[in-house]
Design an enzyme around this catalytic site. Structure first.
Site, PDB file in Angstrom:
ATOM      1  N   SER A  90       0.806  -1.225   0.000  1.00 32.76           N
ATOM      2  CA  SER A  90       0.000   0.000   0.000  1.00 32.76           C
ATOM      3  C   SER A  90       0.842   1.279   0.000  1.00 32.76           C
ATOM      4  O   SER A  90       0.500   2.222  -0.720  1.00 32.76           O
ATOM      5  CB  SER A  90      -0.972   0.002   1.187  1.00 32.76           C
ATOM      6  OG  SER A  90      -1.941  -0.987   0.997  1.00 32.76           O
TER       7      SER A  90
ATOM      8  N   LYS B 101      -9.088  -5.738  11.176  1.00 33.54           N
ATOM      9  CA  LYS B 101     -10.249  -5.190  10.454  1.00 33.54           C
ATOM     10  C   LYS B 101     -11.568  -5.271  11.222  1.00 33.54           C
ATOM     11  O   LYS B 101     -12.469  -4.483  10.986  1.00 33.54           O
ATOM     12  CB  LYS B 101     -10.415  -5.912   9.115  1.00 33.54           C
ATOM     13  CG  LYS B 101      -9.403  -5.478   8.094  1.00 33.54           C
ATOM     14  CD  LYS B 101      -9.640  -6.145   6.771  1.00 33.54           C
ATOM     15  CE  LYS B 101      -8.571  -5.704   5.793  1.00 33.54           C
ATOM     16  NZ  LYS B 101      -8.677  -6.380   4.510  1.00 33.54           N
TER      17      LYS B 101
ATOM     18  N   GLU C 149     -16.525 -21.488  14.675  1.00 29.34           N
ATOM     19  CA  GLU C 149     -17.534 -20.539  15.200  1.00 29.34           C
ATOM     20  C   GLU C 149     -17.583 -19.281  14.327  1.00 29.34           C
ATOM     21  O   GLU C 149     -18.656 -18.741  14.054  1.00 29.34           O
ATOM     22  CB  GLU C 149     -17.214 -20.148  16.659  1.00 29.34           C
ATOM     23  CG  GLU C 149     -17.396 -21.277  17.653  1.00 29.34           C
ATOM     24  CD  GLU C 149     -18.758 -21.965  17.540  1.00 29.34           C
ATOM     25  OE1 GLU C 149     -19.764 -21.245  17.536  1.00 29.34           O
ATOM     26  OE2 GLU C 149     -18.794 -23.220  17.430  1.00 29.34           O
TER      27      GLU C 149
HETATM   28  P1  NAP Z   1      -8.041 -11.543   9.254  1.00 26.60           P
HETATM   29  O1  NAP Z   1      -9.298 -10.808   9.504  1.00 26.60           O
HETATM   30  O2  NAP Z   1      -6.951 -11.499  10.259  1.00 26.60           O
HETATM   31  O3  NAP Z   1      -8.430 -13.079   8.940  1.00 26.60           O
HETATM   32  C1  NAP Z   1      -7.407 -14.035   8.834  1.00 26.60           C
HETATM   33  C2  NAP Z   1      -7.997 -15.357   8.355  1.00 26.60           C
HETATM   34  O4  NAP Z   1      -6.913 -16.271   8.168  1.00 26.60           O
HETATM   35  C3  NAP Z   1      -8.962 -15.997   9.340  1.00 26.60           C
HETATM   36  O5  NAP Z   1      -9.953 -16.692   8.653  1.00 26.60           O
HETATM   37  C4  NAP Z   1      -8.032 -16.979  10.091  1.00 26.60           C
HETATM   38  O6  NAP Z   1      -8.701 -18.112  10.606  1.00 26.60           O
HETATM   39  C5  NAP Z   1      -7.131 -17.438   8.965  1.00 26.60           C
HETATM   40  N1  NAP Z   1      -5.848 -17.921   9.511  1.00 26.60           N
HETATM   41  C6  NAP Z   1      -4.843 -17.181   9.997  1.00 26.60           C
HETATM   42  N2  NAP Z   1      -3.825 -17.996  10.408  1.00 26.60           N
HETATM   43  C7  NAP Z   1      -4.232 -19.260  10.160  1.00 26.60           C
HETATM   44  C8  NAP Z   1      -3.634 -20.542  10.355  1.00 26.60           C
HETATM   45  N3  NAP Z   1      -2.410 -20.686  10.884  1.00 26.60           N
HETATM   46  N4  NAP Z   1      -4.319 -21.645   9.985  1.00 26.60           N
HETATM   47  C9  NAP Z   1      -5.560 -21.522   9.445  1.00 26.60           C
HETATM   48  N5  NAP Z   1      -6.189 -20.330   9.239  1.00 26.60           N
HETATM   49  C10 NAP Z   1      -5.526 -19.221   9.599  1.00 26.60           C
HETATM   50  O7  NAP Z   1      -7.337 -11.054   7.907  1.00 26.60           O
HETATM   51  P2  NAP Z   1      -8.029 -10.395   6.627  1.00 26.60           P
HETATM   52  O8  NAP Z   1      -7.935  -8.947   6.730  1.00 26.60           O
HETATM   53  O9  NAP Z   1      -9.341 -11.043   6.432  1.00 26.60           O
HETATM   54  O10 NAP Z   1      -6.993 -10.841   5.463  1.00 26.60           O
HETATM   55  C11 NAP Z   1      -6.941 -12.170   5.017  1.00 26.60           C
HETATM   56  C12 NAP Z   1      -5.972 -12.284   3.844  1.00 26.60           C
HETATM   57  O11 NAP Z   1      -6.474 -11.562   2.728  1.00 26.60           O
HETATM   58  C13 NAP Z   1      -4.592 -11.724   4.128  1.00 26.60           C
HETATM   59  O12 NAP Z   1      -3.650 -12.569   3.513  1.00 26.60           O
HETATM   60  C14 NAP Z   1      -4.606 -10.374   3.447  1.00 26.60           C
HETATM   61  O13 NAP Z   1      -3.315  -9.951   3.048  1.00 26.60           O
HETATM   62  C15 NAP Z   1      -5.477 -10.655   2.243  1.00 26.60           C
HETATM   63  N6  NAP Z   1      -6.153  -9.462   1.743  1.00 26.60           N
HETATM   64  C16 NAP Z   1      -5.826  -9.021   0.494  1.00 26.60           C
HETATM   65  C17 NAP Z   1      -6.478  -7.915  -0.017  1.00 26.60           C
HETATM   66  C18 NAP Z   1      -6.133  -7.413  -1.398  1.00 26.60           C
HETATM   67  O14 NAP Z   1      -6.483  -6.279  -1.711  1.00 26.60           O
HETATM   68  N7  NAP Z   1      -5.505  -8.212  -2.222  1.00 26.60           N
HETATM   69  C19 NAP Z   1      -7.454  -7.246   0.722  1.00 26.60           C
HETATM   70  C20 NAP Z   1      -7.767  -7.745   1.972  1.00 26.60           C
HETATM   71  C21 NAP Z   1      -7.094  -8.852   2.484  1.00 26.60           C
HETATM   72  P3  NAP Z   1      -9.188 -18.171  12.152  1.00 26.60           P
HETATM   73  O15 NAP Z   1     -10.489 -17.428  12.205  1.00 26.60           O
HETATM   74  O16 NAP Z   1      -9.326 -19.617  12.396  1.00 26.60           O
HETATM   75  O17 NAP Z   1      -8.106 -17.507  12.963  1.00 26.60           O
END
Ligand code: NAP
Length: 291
Positions: free
Chosen positions: A20, A69, A157
């Site tokens: 970003s 977020k 959940e």
């Molecule tokens: P978030 O709210 O922190 O959610 C993270 C997700 O990943 C949750 O579902 C979590 O599962 C899972 N996770 C994390 N560590 C894990 C592990 N060791 N094993 C299994 N599941 C795991 O993050 P977010 O903001 O949604 O972002 C998610 C991804 O999307 C990131 O990689 C981010 O960089 C990407 N993203 C990209 C864009 C883009 O513009 N390209 C925009 C937004 C996000 P639990 O609920 O079980 O913890």
């Protein structure tokens, strides 16, 4: 005295992966906006303190990334309709000391499908993840009028809660929530046309991992969308390539959600023409691929 211009930040943990700052600097130059955009790594326990310090410093806008977020919902005074529907915030505007929470991820994801030339109207989709990004993607796909949305998440959940919230938004679509370690996941992939990785598996300290242990469920009618853009090709994308499955990473969505954030902060209808779009996309791709 020199005008210091507008101040913007992106906060998350980790934050080193974020493109970003490079991208927003490009936008600020392109649209001749006097401002500075920086990244700051913020731990969960520091979130409130950092946000308050931003208000004192006169910061104009904040992008919020994983894992904050949903947590930032607590600290904003007001939510836009979009952030309310999605249930998470990736963009905050500071207006006279008041925080307004917004979300540009759904718009970015939808716009990226348009640019890539894909429609998932009346199609089945499976989304891995139930965090902020998964919420936005699911809302975008509801707008796309998909037929079925399956949410797969480690924390079951969270998956069930997301499905519950989505059903309230649109009850005509079929939903299912599944835990990651269940046999039905593969069957659902086999009957889906879109698979989205909205987890952090594949980046940072999870760079060597994929959401899929077994690639035999991948089929030619499937499109794989990994929201991760750093690395350019995650383990999941490498698996897709090995099976000749169509794929994209998160670069288009990053650019398209980013421009929407800037528009929201400065309240101007900025238009990124085709050549500027190609320029920034190539610049980001080069940066990631040369690592
Ligand atoms: P978030 O709210 O922190 O959610 C993270 C997700 O990943 C949750 O579902 C979590 O599962 C899972 N996770 C994390 N560590 C894990 C592990 N060791 N094993 C299994 N599941 C795991 O993050 P977010 O903001 O949604 O972002 C998610 C991804 O999307 C990131 O990689 C981010 O960089 C990407 N993203 C990209 C864009 C883009 O513009 N390209 C925009 C937004 C996000 P639990 O609920 O079980 O913890």
């Amino acid at each position: 005295m020199i005008d210091p211009g507008l101040k913007f930040y992106v906060i998350g943990d980790p934050i080193e992966h974020s493109l970003s700052p490079v991208m927003q600097k490009f936008f600020l130059n392109k649209f001749k906006i006097n401002g500075k955009y920086s990244a700051k790594c913020v731990k969960a326990e520091e979130l409130e303190k950092v946000i308050n310090s931003f208000i004192i410093q006169g910061v104009k806008g904040i992008n919020v990334t994983t894992p904050h977020k949903m947590e930032v919902l607590k600290y904003v005074a007001e939510l836009t309709q979009e952030a309310e529907s999605i249930g998470s915030v990736n963009t905050i505007k500071v207006e006279r000391g008041k925080l307004i929470g917004h979300n540009t991820d759904a718009l970015g994801f939808q716009a990226s499908l348009k640019i890539l030339g894909y429609s998932f109207k009346n199609k089945n989709v499976i989304i891995f993840g139930a965090g902020g990004a998964a919420r936005a993607v699911a809302v975008a796909l509801i707008r796309e009028q998909c037929l079925r949305i399956v949410i797969v998440n480690r924390n079951f959940e969270m998956a069930k809660k997301l499905v519950e919230d989505l059903s309230l938004l649109n009850s005509e679509i079929e939903y299912a929530a599944l835990p990651t370690n269940c046999d039905e996941v593969e069957r659902r992939i086999q009957s889906s046309q879109l698979l989205v990785n909205a987890t952090t598996i594949g980046m940072g300290n999870l760079i060597d991992r994929s959401i899929l242990l077994n690639v035999t469920c991948l089929h030619q009618d499937l499109f794989i969308y990994d929201l991760i853009y750093r690395p350019y090709k995650t383990r999941l994308i490498q698996q897709a390539e090995s099976r000749y499955i169509r794929w994209t990473n998160g670069l288009d969505m990053l650019i398209l959600q980013g421009i929407e954030s800037l528009k929201f902060w400065i309240e101007q209808d900025l238009k990124l023409d085709r050549s500027s779009y190609t320029e920034i996309k190539n610049m980001l791709r080069r940066k990631v691929c040369l690592e």
